[in-house]
Design a protein around this motif. Structure first.
Motif, PDB file in Angstrom:
ATOM      1  N   SER A   1       0.827  -1.210   0.000  1.00 24.59           N
ATOM      2  CA  SER A   1       0.000   0.000   0.000  1.00 24.59           C
ATOM      3  C   SER A   1       0.859   1.256   0.000  1.00 24.59           C
TER       4      SER A   1
ATOM      5  N   GLY B   1       3.593   1.562  -1.482  1.00 29.88           N
ATOM      6  CA  GLY B   1       4.321   1.675  -2.740  1.00 29.88           C
ATOM      7  C   GLY B   1       5.575   0.842  -2.836  1.00 29.88           C
TER       8      GLY B   1
ATOM      9  N   ALA C   1      -0.437  -5.562  -5.432  1.00 23.29           N
ATOM     10  CA  ALA C   1       0.167  -4.231  -5.506  1.00 23.29           C
ATOM     11  C   ALA C   1      -0.570  -3.353  -6.513  1.00 23.29           C
ATOM     12  N   ARG C   2      -0.942  -3.927  -7.667  1.00 30.49           N
ATOM     13  CA  ARG C   2      -1.677  -3.142  -8.680  1.00 30.49           C
ATOM     14  C   ARG C   2      -3.034  -2.687  -8.133  1.00 30.49           C
TER      15      ARG C   2
ATOM     16  N   ARG D   1      -2.528  -0.015  -5.457  1.00 34.94           N
ATOM     17  CA  ARG D   1      -2.102   1.241  -6.082  1.00 34.94           C
ATOM     18  C   ARG D   1      -3.276   1.932  -6.765  1.00 34.94           C
TER      19      ARG D   1
ATOM     20  N   ARG E   1      -5.303   3.575  -4.091  1.00 31.76           N
ATOM     21  CA  ARG E   1      -4.616   4.756  -3.577  1.00 31.76           C
ATOM     22  C   ARG E   1      -4.749   5.907  -4.580  1.00 31.76           C
ATOM     23  N   ALA E   2      -4.628   5.600  -5.852  1.00 34.47           N
ATOM     24  CA  ALA E   2      -4.752   6.630  -6.880  1.00 34.47           C
ATOM     25  C   ALA E   2      -6.161   7.213  -6.917  1.00 34.47           C
TER      26      ALA E   2
ATOM     27  N   CYS F   1       1.763   8.137  -7.414  1.00 34.29           N
ATOM     28  CA  CYS F   1       1.497   6.707  -7.169  1.00 34.29           C
ATOM     29  C   CYS F   1       2.420   5.777  -7.949  1.00 34.29           C
TER      30      CYS F   1
END
Length: 231
Positions: free
Chosen positions: A142, A144, A177-178, A181, A184-185, A202
Motif C-alpha cells: 500500500s 508503494g 500491488a496493482r 495502487r 490509492r490513486a 502513485c
C-alpha cells in the motif's frame, strides 16, 4: 443506498446496501478483501477477492449487510485459502457445516450485522487471530514498496511470498500491488488531485499508464469513477 462503519475489531468494516428492483448495477472494485454477506434473497454468502470489478445488482430489490475483512484476514475466518474463493460468491454452507449455517441464517434474519460480527470474532479467536504476515505485506505494498523489497522486509524469498500471498489474498503480490495502487490513486483523485499528479505520486509512468491500469482492473477509466465536478 450504501453505508459503512467500523466493525470494532481487526479493522473490519460493516456495510449495508439496499438496491431497488431494476436499478443499474453497482461496480464493486477489487480491494484484496473477503466479505461475509447476508442477503435478503440469498441468505449467508462469502465474497472472495476479485481481480477485476464485480457488477452487483440489476435484478429484484434486495437488502445486503456485509462484513468486509481487511486484506489477509479472511482465511482465518473462513478456514480456506483465499485463492479458493477468488472471483467467486459462494453460499456459506459450502464452507461450513450446514447445520451451523442454518442456525446462523435464522438468527441473521433479525440482526444480520450483529450476527456477522459475532461469528467473525469467534472464528478469529479460535484461529488465534489473522496471520500477521497479511497486514505487513498489505501495508508495504500500500505504501508503494515493490515486490522484491516487500519480500526482503518480510524475510521471505519471492516464491515463498507469492505462495503466502495466494493463500492470504487470493492472488500474488504483483496483482495485489496493482489493486492497492489503483485504490490509492482513486482516493487521491477523489480528493481533487489532478490525474497527472496522481500518476506521478502513485508510481505510474504517466497519466496514460494510470488510465490503462484502472481500466484493466475496474473496467472503466478513472474519470468514470470520480464524482461529477460542479458546473
Amino acid at each position: 443506498m450504501y453505508r459503512e462503519r467500523p466493525a470494532g475489531f481487526a479493522r473490519a468494516v460493516l456495510w449495508t446496501s439496499t438496491t431497488a428492483a431494476g436499478a443499474a448495477p453497482t461496480r464493486v472494485l477489487p480491494d484484496g478483501c473477503l466479505d461475509l454477506l447476508w442477503s435478503s434473497r440469498g441468505g449467508l454468502l462469502v465474497a472472495g477477492p476479485d481481480r477485476t470489478a464485480y457488477l452487483s445488482g440489476g435484478g429484484p430489490a434486495e437488502r445486503w449487510v456485509g462484513l468486509r475483512l481487511p486484506p489477509g484476514t479472511g482465511p482465518a475466518v473462513f478456514g480456506v485459502p483465499a485463492v479458493e474463493l477468488r472471483d467467486r460468491r459462494v453460499p456459506l454452507g459450502d464452507l461450513w457445516p450446514a447445520r451451523d449455517v442454518a442456525r446462523l441464517a435464522e438468527r441473521a434474519e433479525a440482526v444480520p450485522a450483529a450476527v456477522l460480527a459475532e461469528v467473525a470474532v469467534a472464528r478469529l479467536r479460535a484461529a488465534g487471530g489473522p496471520d500477521p504476515l497479511g497486514a505487513r505485506v498489505a501495508a508495504a505494498l500500500s505504501a508503494g514498496a515493490g515486490v522484491a523489497a516487500t519480500a526482503a522486509e518480510t524475510g521471505l524469498d519471492p516464491r515463498a511470498l507469492h505462495r503466502r500471498c495466494r493463500h492470504l489474498f487470493g492472488y500474488g503480490p504483483k496483482t495485489l500491488a496493482r489493486i492497492l495502487r489503483m485504490r490509492r490513486a482513486l482516493a487521491l483523485a477523489r480528493a481533487d488531485t489532478p490525474l497527472a499528479e496522481v500518476a506521478a505520486r502513485c508510481g505510474f509512468a504517466d497519466q496514460a499508464h494510470l488510465t490503462r491500469d484502472v481500466r484493466d482492473l475496474a473496467g472503466v477509466p478513472p474519470t468514470a469513477l470520480l464524482p461529477p465536478r460542479p458546473v
